[in-house]
Design an enzyme around this catalytic site. Structure first.
Site, PDB file in Angstrom:
ATOM      1  N   HIS A  64       0.819  -1.219   0.000  1.00 17.26           N
ATOM      2  CA  HIS A  64       0.000   0.000   0.000  1.00 17.26           C
ATOM      3  C   HIS A  64       0.852   1.269   0.000  1.00 17.26           C
ATOM      4  CE1 HIS A  64       0.150  -0.207   4.540  1.00 17.26           C
ATOM      5  NE2 HIS A  64       0.229   1.089   4.366  1.00 17.26           N
ATOM      6  N   ASP A 108      -0.069  -7.647   1.532  1.00 12.65           N
ATOM      7  CA  ASP A 108       0.434  -6.271   1.561  1.00 12.65           C
ATOM      8  C   ASP A 108       1.965  -6.294   1.644  1.00 12.65           C
ATOM      9  OD1 ASP A 108       0.497  -3.533   1.706  1.00 12.65           O
ATOM     10  OD2 ASP A 108      -0.340  -3.397   3.739  1.00 12.65           O
ATOM     11  N   SER A 201       3.986   2.495   8.234  1.00 14.03           N
ATOM     12  CA  SER A 201       3.678   1.450   7.265  1.00 14.03           C
ATOM     13  C   SER A 201       4.934   1.017   6.531  1.00 14.03           C
ATOM     14  CB  SER A 201       2.740   2.005   6.184  1.00 14.03           C
ATOM     15  OG  SER A 201       1.413   1.839   6.537  1.00 14.03           O
TER      16      SER A 201
END
Ligand SMILES: *[C@@H]1O[C@H](CO)[C@@H](O)[C@H](O)[C@H]1NC(C)=O
Length: 249
Positions: A64, A108, A201
């Site tokens: 992402h 992911d 992230s």
């Protein structure tokens, strides 16, 4: 409630709470020499993510964190300063997992092939990937590091770290609809204030010197646990992809 992706838009609306690693501490400079800061250009603007060096020419991160242009900084501690240890590299190819599912936030994981190679040294070196088949036990203590927020008006820009413990899958199964213990790791004791973080992230969950997980998403209010991509599940894809893009000769 929708899961909160832990990437950070660099252009925050006024008063937005970007958060950062919660209950953590400043890392000893360069004690995580695999850490990478990613600056990402995408349709919505600029964002930042973490990542980690897995070979001189590859950085691993979350899918992402993808964008049309990504730049990588290695060897940094304070990202607001031009430190002598820093290396800046552009990304040649951003290779998302082919089954990445943005709705359910599944698979992911992304590999970034660097344009050129990182120079290894005391401040820059790759982290080991896990061996196949060794299952992480609940209760295992792991470290996550990240710069949390790198917003234009933020001054505290040093790398921070926090120790988090692996949770049994059931701690995430009830909270996150698409959670799967086969491909994901549930991390962060719900009974402790130490915890999840935004803007991190793509950063690594390091347990016993190996990168076992990738920061993926958590809850809106930042309460633990959070969901990490389980790297061991993806090792065949990782090896295949890095082999495929290894320059010949
Ligand atoms: C990456 O670096 C190049 C060269 O310095 C620059 O032109 C580009 O805008 C940068 N992209 C991002 C996303 O920072």
């Amino acid at each position: 409630m929708p899961p909160l992706l832990l990437l950070l838009a660099l252009i925050l609306p006024p008063g937005a709470d970007a958060g950062e690693i919660i209950g953590g501490r400043e890392a000893r400079p360069h004690s995580h020499p695999y850490m990478a800061l990613l600056l990402i250009q995408h349709a919505g603007g600029l964002s930042a993510c973490g990542g980690f060096l897995v070979r001189e020419d590859f950085v691993m991160t979350a899918a992402h964190c993808w964008g049309s242009s990504i730049n990588v900084t290695l060897g940094a501690h304070n990202i607001q300063r031009p430190e002598r240890t820093q290396q800046h590299l552009a990304v040649r190819r951003a290779l998302r997992h082919p089954d990445y599912d943005p709705q359910g936030v599944r698979n992911d994981i992304m590999l970034l092939q660097l344009r050129g190679r990182a120079l290894r040294g005391a401040a820059v070196s790759p982290v080991a990937l896990p061996g196949p088949g060794r299952r992480l036990r609940p209760g295992t203590a792991c470290t996550v590091a990240g710069w949390g927020q790198v917003g234009p008006n933020r001054r505290s820009s040093v790398l921070r770290e926090v120790t988090l413990s692996v949770q049994p899958d059931r701690a995430c199964q009830g909270r996150f609809r698409t959670y799967s213990g086969r491909t994901q790791i549930c991390v962060g004791d719900p009974g402790q204030g130490k915890n999840a973080f935004r803007g991190d992230s793509g950063g690594p969950l390091v347990c016993d010197s190996a990168a076992q997980g990738i920061v993926s998403y958590g809850r809106q209010n930042g309460a633990p646990p959070a969901v990490f991509t389980r790297i061991s599940h993806y090792l065949p894809w990782v090896k295949r992809t890095m082999r495929r893009f290894t320059p010949q000769g």
